[in-house]
Enzyme design. Structure first.
Site, PDB file in Angstrom:
ATOM      1  N   GLU A 136       0.887  -1.438   0.019  1.00  0.00           N
ATOM      2  CA  GLU A 136      -0.049  -0.092  -0.115  1.00  0.00           C
ATOM      3  C   GLU A 136       0.864   1.093  -0.071  1.00  0.00           C
ATOM      4  OE1 GLU A 136      -3.600   1.741   2.721  1.00  0.00           O
ATOM      5  OE2 GLU A 136      -2.980  -0.017   3.175  1.00  0.00           O
ATOM      6  N   ARG A 188       4.860 -12.967   9.627  1.00  0.00           N
ATOM      7  CA  ARG A 188       5.296 -11.638   9.546  1.00  0.00           C
ATOM      8  C   ARG A 188       6.694 -11.422  10.113  1.00  0.00           C
ATOM      9  NH1 ARG A 188       2.768  -7.085   9.831  1.00  0.00           N
ATOM     10  NH2 ARG A 188       4.328  -5.867  11.044  1.00  0.00           N
ATOM     11  N   LYS A 209       4.362   0.676   9.654  1.00  0.00           N
ATOM     12  CA  LYS A 209       4.392   1.893   9.108  1.00  0.00           C
ATOM     13  C   LYS A 209       3.742   3.064  10.154  1.00  0.00           C
ATOM     14  CE  LYS A 209       2.923   0.006   5.132  1.00  0.00           C
ATOM     15  NZ  LYS A 209       2.496   0.129   3.567  1.00  0.00           N
TER      16      LYS A 209
HETATM   17  P1  ATP Z   1       2.308  -2.279   8.181  1.00  0.00           P
HETATM   18  O1  ATP Z   1       1.762  -3.298   9.240  1.00  0.00           O
HETATM   19  O2  ATP Z   1       4.000  -2.018   8.485  1.00  0.00           O
HETATM   20  O3  ATP Z   1       1.761  -1.154   7.916  1.00  0.00           O
HETATM   21  P2  ATP Z   1       1.318  -3.533   6.106  1.00  0.00           P
HETATM   22  O4  ATP Z   1       1.038  -4.927   5.866  1.00  0.00           O
HETATM   23  O5  ATP Z   1       0.130  -2.667   6.181  1.00  0.00           O
HETATM   24  O6  ATP Z   1       2.327  -3.158   6.828  1.00  0.00           O
HETATM   25  P3  ATP Z   1       1.566  -3.422   3.125  1.00  0.00           P
HETATM   26  O7  ATP Z   1       2.109  -2.276   2.390  1.00  0.00           O
HETATM   27  O8  ATP Z   1       0.026  -3.688   3.016  1.00  0.00           O
HETATM   28  O9  ATP Z   1       1.954  -2.888   4.408  1.00  0.00           O
HETATM   29  O10 ATP Z   1       2.416  -4.655   2.768  1.00  0.00           O
HETATM   30  C1  ATP Z   1       2.738  -5.175   1.633  1.00  0.00           C
HETATM   31  C2  ATP Z   1       3.091  -6.553   1.753  1.00  0.00           C
HETATM   32  O11 ATP Z   1       4.149  -6.784   2.689  1.00  0.00           O
HETATM   33  C3  ATP Z   1       2.131  -7.467   2.192  1.00  0.00           C
HETATM   34  O12 ATP Z   1       1.787  -8.507   1.712  1.00  0.00           O
HETATM   35  C4  ATP Z   1       2.388  -7.594   3.934  1.00  0.00           C
HETATM   36  O13 ATP Z   1       1.816  -8.916   3.974  1.00  0.00           O
HETATM   37  C5  ATP Z   1       3.932  -7.564   3.541  1.00  0.00           C
HETATM   38  N1  ATP Z   1       4.481  -7.277   4.975  1.00  0.00           N
HETATM   39  C6  ATP Z   1       4.012  -6.260   5.653  1.00  0.00           C
HETATM   40  N2  ATP Z   1       4.790  -6.046   6.841  1.00  0.00           N
HETATM   41  C7  ATP Z   1       5.399  -7.396   6.718  1.00  0.00           C
HETATM   42  C8  ATP Z   1       6.314  -8.012   7.775  1.00  0.00           C
HETATM   43  N3  ATP Z   1       6.649  -7.497   9.180  1.00  0.00           N
HETATM   44  N4  ATP Z   1       6.879  -8.994   7.484  1.00  0.00           N
HETATM   45  C9  ATP Z   1       6.573  -9.757   6.377  1.00  0.00           C
HETATM   46  N5  ATP Z   1       5.778  -9.185   5.481  1.00  0.00           N
HETATM   47  C10 ATP Z   1       5.182  -7.964   5.917  1.00  0.00           C
HETATM   48 MG    MG Z   2      -1.444  -3.447   4.592  1.00  0.00          MG
END
Ligand code: ATP
Ligand code: MG
Length: 561
Positions: A31, A257, A267
């Protein structure tokens, strides 16, 4: 050796069974609402790594369904980060917003099938009707609107006839399901907001669950890999693709994760650190963001290696940040040229060395890689050594310089300390007087006598002034996300995560060191020229990682008795 894990095993089974016609198609779906962090690197390495390993493809798709938090700045940085990590996406960059029209048509299809309806409850009422995990939900009074009325209202929602919050489109599934995600989830909300790509074309926006699986389907994704929080969303993911009767639908798989000790990987929290000024920006070298790690001197190879070592599992755990540091050290050990830099300088005057003489000594750039070449380092009567390398009253096992003791200056001469000059007011040691033995040129004595200490040094007249930033862990608490009552994660910030040394001296060969190139300062650690603040002739270095300092360990053990 090819990597394996439970996801790769599933893929191998699917390939063996010829599912998806033998295709493997993954995607990385960020995102664009922040910079990528090391957790995303895990997901990137997994998705792109699988595509590479099985002759498949990996798409980069921006999940830009939420108009209010997304910015073009983030899109650009995410593309840079993926490329910097060493991956190339399949074809064009994709955007969920490219599919808004298709998603809309599919939503109408579900309305026509009688499995989606326009609800006119308020957001609070919807939430209240949803029930809780241990309490069944209640059906909305609008749930049984006729198809024609639903279509009409939905079209008018799209046409902009209604205010934000007045109606939503929901899937008609089961208000009594034990899985809350299946209790008539919202598919569309009205939001009169401009979108970074579609401008004012739309005033209804799809929710994550509705957009995500369908975007996967449009792209022909076979294995939609996401983190464990989405495990409970999988039944909904499957429900949508089945309701649409899509051919060869994608499947979702979840993995744990990444969490790392002494930092945060959310984030929202990273944004807070930036906005509240706890760090200098997203690319602050202490940040776990890709841009931060990069500025800190981390290499893509080290990060990829780290992601390989931690593996892919199905249980969440916290990885010790030391493992990341270990991977970085291992990489730099091989490739970083050695140089001499004195972080806390103490002047040494070699009294019997001729005043106007300058000699040059040849130094190998790497102890084990002769192909990295050599360089000449000037030596003269006045040099700097590290303040820590001298003790007036040396403790046991301290083998460095002390009064009347002889040590080796690396590749130069052996010197003996003859006098200690102190500031008369403070008593602080400000200068050492030494003598050298001209017969020890190159650092070895012809009579075979041994010294135990070898010090790094720089010639005072030739050295370059430099600023060095010693970066350390951002948080003192191992898991800053585990917040004690009455505290906030911010309370665990490490007050000494950054030590700035403004008066360091480095050897003159570093005058034209390029930003981003790693160096090992002998005996001190790995450093990189800062890409933002360094100026020609006045370099700024970031410490990437320290060396394992054997003396620090001895001292620690002594302190602990
Ligand atoms: P955050 O929790 O930091 O806001 P998010 O999951 O909302 O992260 P996205 O931009 O939606 O952020 O993530 C893009 C991809 O990265 C998704 O497939 C998500 O599952 C993966 N991802 C995000 N954080 C992690 C993590 N800590 N470990 C592994 N994969 C991750
Ligand atoms: Mg997300």
């Amino acid at each position: 050796m090819a990597q394996t894990d439970f996801i790769r095993m599933i893929i191998e089974e699917d390939l063996a069974a010829d599912r998806h016609g033998g295709r493997v198609a993954t995607r990385f779906p960020p995102e664009p609402n922040g910079y990528l962090h090391i957790g995303h690197a895990k997901s990137i390495c997994l998705n792109f790594g699988i595509a590479g390993q099985y002759g498949g493809t990996c798409n980069l798709r921006f999940d830009d369904t939420n108009p209010s938090t997304e910015e073009t700045e983030y899109v650009e940085s995410i593309k840079d980060d993926v490329r910097w990590l060493g991956f190339e996406w399949n074809g064009q960059v994709r955007y969920a917003s490219d599919y808004f029209e298709q998603l809309y048509e599919w939503a109408e299809k579900l309305i026509e099938k009688g499995v989606a309806y326009v609800d006119s409850l308020t957001a609070e009422e919807i939430s209240e009707h949803r029930g809780r995990w241990n309490e069944s939900g209640r059906e909305s009074p609008y749930r049984d609107r006729p198809v024609e009325e639903n279509l009409d209202l939905f079209r008018r929602m799209r046409a902009g006839e209604f205010e934000d919050g007045t109606h939503v489109l929901r899937a008609k599934i089961d208000m009594t399901s034990p899985n809350i995600n299946l209790r008539d989830p919202v598919m569309y909300r009205i939001r009169h907001e401009s979108h970074h790509r579609t401008g004012d074309d739309w005033c209804i926006y799809a929710t994550y669950d509705w957009a995500h699986g369908q975007s996967d389907a449009i792209e022909g994704i076979t294995h939609s890999i996401c983190t464990l929080e989405f495990e409970n969303h999988r039944p909904l993911y499957d429900w949508y693709v089945q309701a649409l009767e899509l051919e060869d639908p994608p499947h979702q798989f979840e993995f744990a994760r990444l969490d790392i000790s002494h930092t945060v990987l959310s984030k929202r929290r990273l944004l807070m650190l930036v906005n509240e000024g706890h760090v200098s920006g997203w690319d602050d070298p202490r940040m776990p963001t890709i841009v931060g790690l990069r500025r800190r001197g981390y290499t893509p190879e080290a990060i990829r290696n780290f992601c390989e070592r931690i593996g892919v599992a199905k249980t969440n755990s916290i990885v010790d940040i030391k493992l990341l540091e270990f991977c970085q050290r291992e990489d730099l050990e091989k490739r970083a040229p050695r140089v001499m830099g004195v972080l806390k300088p103490l002047k040494v005057v070699i009294e019997n060395y001729p005043e106007d003489q300058v000699e040059e000594f040849e130094f190998p750039n790497h102890p084990d890689n002769p192909e990295m070449g050599t360089r000449m380092v000037p030596f003269s009567r006045e040099i700097y050594i590290e303040r820590d390398d001298f003790r007036e009253e040396p403790p046991k096992k301290f083998y460095r310089l002390a009064p009347d003791r002889e040590v080796r200056l690396r590749f130069a001469y052996m010197i003996t300390c003859t006098d200690v000059i102190k500031d008369p007011d403070t008593g602080e040691v400000v200068e050492l007087r030494c003598t050298y033995d001209p017969a020890t040129k190159g650092g070895t004595a012809p009579d075979g006598r041994k010294v135990r200490g070898t010090l790094h040094w720089v010639s005072a007249a030739h050295a370059l002034k430099a600023e060095v930033r010693l970066n350390d862990h951002l948080f003192t608490r191992e898991n800053p996300n585990d917040v004690e009552e009455g505290k906030d994660f911010i309370d665990y910030l490490n007050p000494s995560s950054l030590e700035v040394l403004e008066d360091c001296r480095v050897e003159p060969s570093l005058a034209d060191a390029e930003p981003g190139l790693p160096y090992q300062f002998e005996r001190k650690g790995y450093f990189v020229v800062d890409s933002a603040d360094s100026k020609p002739g006045k370099p700024v270095f970031n410490r990437t990682v320290s060396l394992r300092d054997s003396w620090a360990k001895i001292e620690q053990a002594q302190l602990q008795g």
